[in-house]
Design an enzyme around this catalytic site. Sequence first.
Site, PDB file in Angstrom:
ATOM      1  N   ARG A   1      10.020   2.077  -9.685  1.00 49.55           N
ATOM      2  CA  ARG A   1       9.091   2.008  -8.569  1.00 49.55           C
ATOM      3  C   ARG A   1       8.980   0.555  -8.114  1.00 49.55           C
ATOM      4  O   ARG A   1       8.665  -0.336  -8.908  1.00 49.55           O
ATOM      5  CB  ARG A   1       7.712   2.533  -8.983  1.00 49.55           C
ATOM      6  CG  ARG A   1       6.691   2.405  -7.862  1.00 49.55           C
ATOM      7  CD  ARG A   1       5.289   2.794  -8.295  1.00 49.55           C
ATOM      8  NE  ARG A   1       4.345   2.414  -7.244  1.00 49.55           N
ATOM      9  CZ  ARG A   1       3.216   1.746  -7.444  1.00 49.55           C
ATOM     10  NH1 ARG A   1       2.860   1.377  -8.660  1.00 49.55           N
ATOM     11  NH2 ARG A   1       2.442   1.437  -6.425  1.00 49.55           N
TER      12      ARG A   1
ATOM     13  N   HIS B   1       1.865  -2.411  -0.837  1.00 51.15           N
ATOM     14  CA  HIS B   1       1.253  -2.897  -2.070  1.00 51.15           C
ATOM     15  C   HIS B   1       0.559  -4.236  -1.776  1.00 51.15           C
ATOM     16  O   HIS B   1       0.917  -5.276  -2.318  1.00 51.15           O
ATOM     17  CB  HIS B   1       2.307  -3.041  -3.171  1.00 51.15           C
ATOM     18  CG  HIS B   1       1.754  -3.075  -4.559  1.00 51.15           C
ATOM     19  ND1 HIS B   1       2.179  -2.235  -5.564  1.00 51.15           N
ATOM     20  CD2 HIS B   1       0.783  -3.845  -5.117  1.00 51.15           C
ATOM     21  CE1 HIS B   1       1.523  -2.493  -6.679  1.00 51.15           C
ATOM     22  NE2 HIS B   1       0.662  -3.475  -6.426  1.00 51.15           N
TER      23      HIS B   1
ATOM     24  N   ASN C   1      -2.502   5.011 -11.136  1.00 51.61           N
ATOM     25  CA  ASN C   1      -2.403   3.764 -11.887  1.00 51.61           C
ATOM     26  C   ASN C   1      -3.551   3.761 -12.891  1.00 51.61           C
ATOM     27  O   ASN C   1      -4.720   3.619 -12.501  1.00 51.61           O
ATOM     28  CB  ASN C   1      -2.510   2.543 -10.968  1.00 51.61           C
ATOM     29  CG  ASN C   1      -1.332   2.423 -10.016  1.00 51.61           C
ATOM     30  OD1 ASN C   1      -0.398   3.203 -10.056  1.00 51.61           O
ATOM     31  ND2 ASN C   1      -1.384   1.434  -9.142  1.00 51.61           N
TER      32      ASN C   1
END
Length: 482
Positions: A80, A124, A299
């Site tokens: 990822r 992100h 997460n």
Amino acid sequence: MHHQHLTSFPANFLWGAASAAYQVEGAWNADGKGPSVWDVFTRIPGKTFKGSNGDVAVDHYHRYTEDIALMADMGLKAYRFSVSWPRVYPRGSGEINGAGLQFYGRLIDELLSHDIEPILTLYHWDVPQALTEEYGAWESRRIIEDFNAYCITLYQHFGDRVRYWVSLNEQNYNFHHGFITSLHPPGVKDRRRFYEANHIAFLANARAIESFREHVPNGKIGPSFAYSPAYPLTSDPGDILAFENAETFTNEWWLDVYCRGTYPQVALCYLREHGLAPTIQNGDLELLQRGTPDFIGVNYYQTITYEANPPDGVSEGAMNTTGQKGSGQDTGVPGLYKTKRNPQLGTTNWDWAIDPVGLRVGLRRLTSRYQLPVLITENGLGEFDVLENDTVNDDYRIAYLRAHIAQCQHAITEGVDLIGYCVWSFTDVLSWLNGYQKRYGLVYVNRDEGDQRDLRRIPKRSFDWYRDVISTNGQNVQGDID
């Protein structure tokens, strides 16, 4: 639950590892890349540990083939990574930077040549600085279409090669620190702006998922949520209510919108009463409901324990960003909840509770509430690793990962549809506010805050351990962990 027999990990389970563009790539202004908000924010004195930044990071931009060769040696099934928005659109919109697209194309092709599944994260945290200057980035609805155009560009270029996509990463954590603690860009403390920006981000996420259905019809997409399941400190009804408040405001507020397209009613009622509710325009809820995901990205690092907090009680406390154990302070929202250290759990040097069973609890909650597959997009341990004679003996990380993966197998046995598990992180990375001293990687990178040294890659003991986990499809992780 105790089980006489555990269900095996699926044969096609995605044993992976993860990273993020700003934390690993470096090359912050190379080959036409524009500045992100983090390129600017880290230059403000006092914002990060010892002024550390991602200008070079671990130089993955120039060393990706070396890193992928290590992934292949490990037998990694999935990697990822995130795409840097300003590397593709230097100003956030308008002209595309071809060199940026070519870099990610080469990265994807290199992964596929080693039979490693690419998992592409669209966002992100590194929003283009130009959009902040032009209209305030996530505080303007203009970003919805700019983000969508950026996403469509990636869909069109990589949708034939990438099956798994993550839309927004840790919106909850990033926006909390951007608008409440001021530890992330834009560095303000304004709860009203926090909820407004969150709503706009929800809309952008849904719009991007809606477009994904058109451009990558055979792919899978979902947001990645920083999930810290809530616990009550005691069975006192006040603590139970505080726990319910925290679960609603810190978890369901995001997950309900992502997965159902609706806000939790109790929280929305409270925010309206206090003049904090986001502005919901005609068509917003319909868009949210059209943009629900194929899976939930999780997460997971810790659970958080809560107790009652009076109206004049604890608000925001200092966050531990130094690794000085015990320096983190309780935080809360007066009248709703406050955090409390769980006396049943140990902590890391950064005061994060170590709770493998909490991961299982969270996976079960998600499955029961949303009935969607789950992909663990991050789980790992940040600690002070020591390099001695070109060796890092990180048995503490192995113990952490083993315990969490074991609980994943229990969750699978209990009905959780778990797609994969990505260790955070593959190599050591820049840990945003914590510099390079807080190491997460399976691979040590030889640098620190003040000296990038030779950036040599040195597999840790956990590297070999995880290789064995992958080769046996998780058969070596069980112990007496119930």
